[in-house]
Scaffold this active site. Sequence first.
Site, PDB file in Angstrom:
ATOM      1  N   HIS A  32      -2.384 -12.018  -7.588  1.00 51.00           N
ATOM      2  CA  HIS A  32      -2.364 -10.853  -8.470  1.00 51.00           C
ATOM      3  C   HIS A  32      -1.453 -11.069  -9.675  1.00 51.00           C
ATOM      4  O   HIS A  32      -1.246 -10.157 -10.472  1.00 51.00           O
ATOM      5  CB  HIS A  32      -1.937  -9.602  -7.695  1.00 51.00           C
ATOM      6  CG  HIS A  32      -2.967  -9.184  -6.686  1.00 51.00           C
ATOM      7  ND1 HIS A  32      -2.994  -9.704  -5.409  1.00 51.00           N
ATOM      8  CD2 HIS A  32      -4.016  -8.345  -6.768  1.00 51.00           C
ATOM      9  CE1 HIS A  32      -4.013  -9.173  -4.750  1.00 51.00           C
ATOM     10  NE2 HIS A  32      -4.647  -8.353  -5.555  1.00 51.00           N
ATOM     11  N   LYS A  85       0.835  -1.199   0.000  1.00 54.69           N
ATOM     12  CA  LYS A  85       0.000   0.000   0.000  1.00 54.69           C
ATOM     13  C   LYS A  85       0.873   1.254   0.000  1.00 54.69           C
ATOM     14  O   LYS A  85       1.891   1.318   0.678  1.00 54.69           O
ATOM     15  CB  LYS A  85      -0.913   0.012   1.226  1.00 54.69           C
ATOM     16  CG  LYS A  85      -1.973  -1.088   1.225  1.00 54.69           C
ATOM     17  CD  LYS A  85      -3.037  -0.837   0.188  1.00 54.69           C
ATOM     18  CE  LYS A  85      -4.070  -1.946   0.169  1.00 54.69           C
ATOM     19  NZ  LYS A  85      -4.953  -1.913   1.332  1.00 54.69           N
TER      20      LYS A  85
END
Length: 758
Positions: free
Chosen positions: A696, A114
């Site tokens: 991902h 993040k």
Amino acid sequence: MKTSVIGFPRVGTLRELKFASEKYFRKETGAEELLKEARRLRKTHWTVQKEAGIDYIPCNDFSFYDTVLDTAVLLGIVPKRYQELNLSALDTYFAMARGYQGESGDVKALAMKKWFNTNYHYIVPEAEDDTKIALVGEKLWEEYEEAKALGIETKPVLTGPYTLLKLCRYTGSKTAEDFTDAVIAAYQQVLEKCAAHRIMWLQLDEPALVRDLSKEDIALFHKIYENVLPCKKTVRILLQTYFGDVRDNYKDLTELPFDGIGLDFIEGKETVHLIEKYGFPKDKLLFAGLVNGKNIWRNHYDRTLNQLQQLTGKGIQTVLSTSCSLLHVPYTVKHETKLSEKYLDYFAFAEEKLSELRELSGFAENPSYTQESAYKKNSALFAADRDCKNAAVKKRLSEVTEKDYVRLPKRSERQQLQKETFHLPQFPTTTIGSFPQTKDVKQNRAAFRKGEITEQEYTAFNKKKIAECIKKQEEIGLDVLVHGEYERNDMVEYFGEALGGFLFTEKAWVQSYGTRCVKPPVIWGDVYREKPMTVAWSVYAQSLTDKVMKGMLTGPVTILNWSFPREDISIKESISQIALAIRDEVLDLEANGIRMIQIDEAALREKLPLRRSDWDTEYLDFAIPAFRLTHSGVRPETQIHTHMCYSEFTDIIPAIDAMDADVITFEASRSDLQILSALRENHFETEVGPGVYDIHSPRVPSVEEIVQVLEKMLTQIEPDKLWVNPDCGLKTRGIPETQASLINMVQAAKQIRVAHSK
């Protein structure tokens, strides 16, 4: 007064970059088509800003995946395993971002984390001991010249050297200190090349300066810029900070020969105080971040103009700026056709924020601005009552007591009871929740929203998909099943649509990572549950199998953090309201026979204050109890799971354990399981499933690879506490790779059971 934008959304007004990139990944188009679409988008974004009257327009803020990754590639920070694939420059870049599995080799993607306190994810640069850091790329100057050819003067944007060194992962014996001289030399080359291109301003982004800085950090910062800045020649350097204040080295910043300093007045609690206490140099430009780049509410003109008057009244040369990149808000309100003006009048997305910058800059130089119609309209907006309060919600919240935050009996007793209840094998296998959202799933949802099919038809389709999903999970051999979440468009938006107090947009997409975009709901008023949200789907799914079916919920902290929050009440109050709504759903699931309930808190770390001194009082002291409030009312036999992903967790392990969940799944695969030692050092009590593979990335992990991962986990985690699972939901993956990966995962778990049989 001049205006500046730190960065602009790059995916396009209708996610054009996402769709162009995904076509390229599927080999439906070639590189030239993708590059052509990128040029079109850049031209559009620059033109929009120029026509809005922005003076300092960014370039090099465009990226196919992530600008930190762009900076790493620009400076040759490319690990050998990607170079050895011998792919094109573009495909090597995507291999670093997404992983690669094909004729040229098999490599995992770089770690993804993040971006400070946002839901945007950056790719973590990785420096090996023999990495040669030097300027090798041309992207920055190519895009500057591209804009110049359109008659648009821009300020190139680049991740600053200090932040780059702090974010980089060092995989060998060397540390940031060992690479500092090379980074300095590379940025010296950047400045010299900018001068050769006659670039007027270069923006160096240094958000790492808003964290707590040690003496060593400050010394590193000094060393870098005392060596880099003498090379700027005719180039003016803007040191840009955001997401907080620079209290630890404000004086140092103002004394170094930067030409401009960008400060955040929205999230920077101490910014005004620092200027009051130490002043600001008269020979520098202050880029004042007063237009919020992270939230969608209209700017309060009167407050902003008062702040600008205070700055200019001190003789400070001020440029009005966004507080951070506009990457974090949607592109434009123009495509919102369903929300009434009653709501839209309060919203400002990226394009509308450009208009706010223009209007505010004009008012700042107009002594009679209070007579302007735009100012009067803004004042009336903030004087009006938004009609967003609910007395029943506030009454219920006021009646919550301390015992409502405590689940009994204690976790160790519950865990033993749950093992006797569920009779799961050692190293139980499960998934995080969602299964691939294929084209037919999206078409079914869209048709229902448009009224093209009935609710019965919509439900029947989803039940068919759920039945197929359960059958496939049983065939694969998973121990704990999920229903696949085919009825859900997004893990937050879905719940927001079922809760009172939320608003929803049509096209307000925001980039989360790479091609992944989300459409955050807007918290308009007090939040409450109107009716059960997931019970019918979970009960139906459980009726199809004798295996345990997890009920799937999103937790209160994540719902708030992945929404655009209110600004008229505290975050604590908003989270607590949502927690009570989720508590109602948890109890209804349990009452309807769902014995295992997952309450995802994927975004717990996201809003953690960037300064450690603020962690408890400004966040953890209410975020952790809010999670406990959601599940404290269930029976001891009911097992509560939670999930977290793509953040730095190692320093808040005690707080995570204090959530009092029974099982937690973490993202761990892209970060090479770095969290494991922290779990052991903190005597982590919760049963845990660190992700064994990265969802991902499109690559399929082998059985041997997963076995190795599990063996590594068992060096730090007790066998009776280890779960086996992917590191996140499977929504964005294709069916073939999902099934292949899960088959390998289950087979790996079986091998580990044999190897570690009691």
